[in-house]
Design a protein around this motif. Structure first.
Motif, PDB file in Angstrom:
ATOM      1  N   LYS A 103       0.883  -1.172   0.000  1.00 13.31           N
ATOM      2  CA  LYS A 103       0.000   0.000   0.000  1.00 13.31           C
ATOM      3  C   LYS A 103       0.913   1.212   0.000  1.00 13.31           C
ATOM      4  O   LYS A 103       1.811   1.313   0.848  1.00 13.31           O
ATOM      5  CB  LYS A 103      -0.926   0.018   1.218  1.00 13.31           C
ATOM      6  N   LEU A 104       0.702   2.124  -0.944  1.00 15.93           N
ATOM      7  CA  LEU A 104       1.571   3.287  -1.081  1.00 15.93           C
ATOM      8  C   LEU A 104       0.766   4.568  -0.974  1.00 15.93           C
ATOM      9  O   LEU A 104      -0.402   4.607  -1.375  1.00 15.93           O
ATOM     10  CB  LEU A 104       2.271   3.278  -2.441  1.00 15.93           C
ATOM     11  N   LEU A 105       1.435   5.605  -0.478  1.00 21.40           N
ATOM     12  CA  LEU A 105       0.842   6.938  -0.453  1.00 21.40           C
ATOM     13  C   LEU A 105       1.945   7.928  -0.787  1.00 21.40           C
ATOM     14  O   LEU A 105       2.962   8.002  -0.087  1.00 21.40           O
ATOM     15  CB  LEU A 105       0.247   7.266   0.913  1.00 21.40           C
ATOM     16  N   GLY A 106       1.743   8.665  -1.869  1.00 22.24           N
ATOM     17  CA  GLY A 106       2.713   9.665  -2.289  1.00 22.24           C
ATOM     18  C   GLY A 106       2.158  11.061  -2.118  1.00 22.24           C
ATOM     19  O   GLY A 106       0.980  11.307  -2.394  1.00 22.24           O
ATOM     20  N   THR A 107       3.017  11.975  -1.638  1.00 24.76           N
ATOM     21  CA  THR A 107       2.651  13.382  -1.509  1.00 24.76           C
ATOM     22  C   THR A 107       3.815  14.216  -2.017  1.00 24.76           C
ATOM     23  O   THR A 107       4.982  13.874  -1.796  1.00 24.76           O
ATOM     24  CB  THR A 107       2.334  13.773  -0.051  1.00 24.76           C
ATOM     25  N   TRP A 108       3.492  15.316  -2.691  1.00 31.07           N
ATOM     26  CA  TRP A 108       4.516  16.192  -3.270  1.00 31.07           C
ATOM     27  C   TRP A 108       4.240  17.635  -2.915  1.00 31.07           C
ATOM     28  O   TRP A 108       3.091  18.074  -2.895  1.00 31.07           O
ATOM     29  CB  TRP A 108       4.542  16.053  -4.795  1.00 31.07           C
ATOM     30  N   LYS A 109       5.319  18.360  -2.684  1.00 32.72           N
ATOM     31  CA  LYS A 109       5.295  19.816  -2.565  1.00 32.72           C
ATOM     32  C   LYS A 109       6.365  20.309  -3.513  1.00 32.72           C
ATOM     33  O   LYS A 109       7.563  20.226  -3.207  1.00 32.72           O
ATOM     34  CB  LYS A 109       5.579  20.264  -1.134  1.00 32.72           C
ATOM     35  N   GLY A 110       5.934  20.757  -4.684  1.00 38.61           N
ATOM     36  CA  GLY A 110       6.889  21.170  -5.708  1.00 38.61           C
ATOM     37  C   GLY A 110       7.706  19.987  -6.180  1.00 38.61           C
ATOM     38  O   GLY A 110       7.164  18.981  -6.629  1.00 38.61           O
ATOM     39  N   ASP A 111       9.018  20.098  -6.050  1.00 38.08           N
ATOM     40  CA  ASP A 111       9.915  19.037  -6.514  1.00 38.08           C
ATOM     41  C   ASP A 111      10.355  18.084  -5.411  1.00 38.08           C
ATOM     42  O   ASP A 111      11.224  17.245  -5.625  1.00 38.08           O
ATOM     43  CB  ASP A 111      11.160  19.664  -7.173  1.00 38.08           C
ATOM     44  N   GLU A 112       9.746  18.192  -4.225  1.00 36.08           N
ATOM     45  CA  GLU A 112      10.079  17.324  -3.097  1.00 36.08           C
ATOM     46  C   GLU A 112       8.896  16.405  -2.811  1.00 36.08           C
ATOM     47  O   GLU A 112       7.775  16.880  -2.609  1.00 36.08           O
ATOM     48  CB  GLU A 112      10.396  18.150  -1.844  1.00 36.08           C
ATOM     49  N   GLY A 113       9.162  15.092  -2.787  1.00 37.82           N
ATOM     50  CA  GLY A 113       8.082  14.141  -2.545  1.00 37.82           C
ATOM     51  C   GLY A 113       8.412  13.152  -1.452  1.00 37.82           C
ATOM     52  O   GLY A 113       9.578  12.881  -1.149  1.00 37.82           O
ATOM     53  N   VAL A 114       7.337  12.615  -0.851  1.00 41.47           N
ATOM     54  CA  VAL A 114       7.459  11.545   0.137  1.00 41.47           C
ATOM     55  C   VAL A 114       6.599  10.394  -0.365  1.00 41.47           C
ATOM     56  O   VAL A 114       5.421  10.590  -0.710  1.00 41.47           O
ATOM     57  CB  VAL A 114       6.980  12.006   1.535  1.00 41.47           C
ATOM     58  N   LEU A 115       7.191   9.211  -0.439  1.00 44.67           N
ATOM     59  CA  LEU A 115       6.462   8.016  -0.865  1.00 44.67           C
ATOM     60  C   LEU A 115       6.528   7.005   0.275  1.00 44.67           C
ATOM     61  O   LEU A 115       7.593   6.465   0.594  1.00 44.67           O
ATOM     62  CB  LEU A 115       7.071   7.429  -2.136  1.00 44.67           C
ATOM     63  N   GLU A 116       5.374   6.761   0.914  1.00 47.02           N
ATOM     64  CA  GLU A 116       5.273   5.801   2.016  1.00 47.02           C
ATOM     65  C   GLU A 116       4.867   4.448   1.440  1.00 47.02           C
ATOM     66  O   GLU A 116       3.874   4.358   0.721  1.00 47.02           O
ATOM     67  CB  GLU A 116       4.227   6.275   3.018  1.00 47.02           C
ATOM     68  N   GLU A 117       5.640   3.414   1.775  1.00 49.71           N
ATOM     69  CA  GLU A 117       5.379   2.059   1.287  1.00 49.71           C
ATOM     70  C   GLU A 117       5.177   1.133   2.481  1.00 49.71           C
ATOM     71  O   GLU A 117       6.068   1.014   3.324  1.00 49.71           O
ATOM     72  CB  GLU A 117       6.557   1.538   0.462  1.00 49.71           C
ATOM     73  N   ASP A 118       4.027   0.478   2.543  1.00 50.42           N
ATOM     74  CA  ASP A 118       3.740  -0.496   3.595  1.00 50.42           C
ATOM     75  C   ASP A 118       3.570  -1.867   2.948  1.00 50.42           C
ATOM     76  O   ASP A 118       2.594  -2.109   2.233  1.00 50.42           O
ATOM     77  CB  ASP A 118       2.493  -0.083   4.375  1.00 50.42           C
ATOM     78  N   PHE A 119       4.544  -2.761   3.205  1.00 43.68           N
ATOM     79  CA  PHE A 119       4.586  -4.096   2.615  1.00 43.68           C
ATOM     80  C   PHE A 119       3.924  -5.108   3.542  1.00 43.68           C
ATOM     81  O   PHE A 119       4.151  -5.079   4.754  1.00 43.68           O
ATOM     82  CB  PHE A 119       6.031  -4.552   2.420  1.00 43.68           C
ATOM     83  N   VAL A 120       3.155  -6.025   2.967  1.00 42.79           N
ATOM     84  CA  VAL A 120       2.652  -7.192   3.685  1.00 42.79           C
ATOM     85  C   VAL A 120       3.012  -8.408   2.823  1.00 42.79           C
ATOM     86  O   VAL A 120       2.582  -8.513   1.670  1.00 42.79           O
ATOM     87  CB  VAL A 120       1.123  -7.133   3.927  1.00 42.79           C
ATOM     88  N   TYR A 121       3.831  -9.302   3.395  1.00 41.85           N
ATOM     89  CA  TYR A 121       4.310 -10.476   2.677  1.00 41.85           C
ATOM     90  C   TYR A 121       3.374 -11.661   2.886  1.00 41.85           C
ATOM     91  O   TYR A 121       2.617 -11.705   3.864  1.00 41.85           O
ATOM     92  CB  TYR A 121       5.725 -10.821   3.135  1.00 41.85           C
ATOM     93  N   SER A 122       3.449 -12.623   1.988  1.00 42.19           N
ATOM     94  CA  SER A 122       2.566 -13.791   2.051  1.00 42.19           C
ATOM     95  C   SER A 122       2.768 -14.604   3.325  1.00 42.19           C
ATOM     96  O   SER A 122       1.871 -15.320   3.747  1.00 42.19           O
ATOM     97  CB  SER A 122       2.759 -14.671   0.816  1.00 42.19           C
ATOM     98  N   ASP A 123       3.943 -14.483   3.965  1.00 38.79           N
ATOM     99  CA  ASP A 123       4.181 -15.208   5.218  1.00 38.79           C
ATOM    100  C   ASP A 123       3.726 -14.412   6.437  1.00 38.79           C
ATOM    101  O   ASP A 123       3.945 -14.820   7.571  1.00 38.79           O
ATOM    102  CB  ASP A 123       5.661 -15.592   5.349  1.00 38.79           C
ATOM    103  N   GLY A 124       3.101 -13.228   6.210  1.00 45.87           N
ATOM    104  CA  GLY A 124       2.589 -12.417   7.294  1.00 45.87           C
ATOM    105  C   GLY A 124       3.543 -11.314   7.760  1.00 45.87           C
ATOM    106  O   GLY A 124       3.151 -10.430   8.515  1.00 45.87           O
ATOM    107  N   ALA A 125       4.798 -11.367   7.334  1.00 50.79           N
ATOM    108  CA  ALA A 125       5.766 -10.331   7.727  1.00 50.79           C
ATOM    109  C   ALA A 125       5.353  -8.983   7.141  1.00 50.79           C
ATOM    110  O   ALA A 125       4.712  -8.919   6.080  1.00 50.79           O
ATOM    111  CB  ALA A 125       7.164 -10.704   7.236  1.00 50.79           C
TER     112      ALA A 125
END
Length: 173
Positions: free
Chosen positions: A61-83
């Motif tokens: 699940k990702l969420l990206g936010t930008w202010k001009g040329d600066e961005g933050v991309l949050e990535e939340d991984f869920v693996y098939s083994d539950g990790a």
């Protein structure tokens, strides 16, 4: 005799050459990370080992936010083994398709170059496997298919030896 060896070595040298992002310059739609990685999205992926066997599946699940040329991309991984895992990228657009990025588990700075519908992203990731940590290099390619879908293929290596690949499909709502 030396000429024969030189000719035999040409295919080997050609195999070592990698594609250039500029070869995609005319491809549409044009990829602008500030537009594509803006808002929520989902990615589905697999890690395959050197033989091509799927070793791990995951959803991000990702969420990206930008202010001009600066961005933050949050990535939340869920693996098939539950990790679960979280990575937060801080990305800067430098113009002319050039990007840099930082994340807590990235060593130094990621370097990216976009042209047309493609982006090549190179970085070293500190990867924890069981009780050991490895610094592995990523040669990460992304291709924008349409305004909603982007495909991603990353080759992982250590000391120049290919360890496997990560393949992802990003989808925007």
């Amino acid at each position: 005799m030396n000429r024969r060896w030189a000719l035999l070595g040409l295919p080997l040298l050609a195999a070592c050459a990698s594609p250039s992002v500029e070869q995609y310059a005319a491809e549409k739609p044009v990829l602008d990370l500030r537009q594509y990685f803006n808002g929520p999205m989902t990615a589905h992926g697999v890690f395959t080992d050197r033989s091509g066997a799927v070793k791990r599946r995951f959803v991000v699940k990702l969420l990206g936010t930008w202010k001009g040329d600066e961005g933050v991309l949050e990535e939340d991984f869920v693996y098939s083994d539950g990790a679960q895992e979280r990575r937060v990228w801080r990305i800067t657009h430098h113009g002319q398709g050039r990007y840099t990025g930082r994340a807590d588990d990235v060593i130094g700075e990621a370097q990216g170059q976009a042209a047309g519908n493609a982006l090549r992203w190179a970085y070293t990731l500190r990867l924890k496997v069981d009780d050991t940590t490895y610094d592995v290099q990523f040669d990460d390619w992304m291709w924008l298919v349409d305004e909603r879908v982007m495909l991603n293929k990353a080759t992982m290596s250590k000391f120049g030896v290919r360890l496997g690949e990560v393949t992802l499909s990003f989808t925007k709502p």
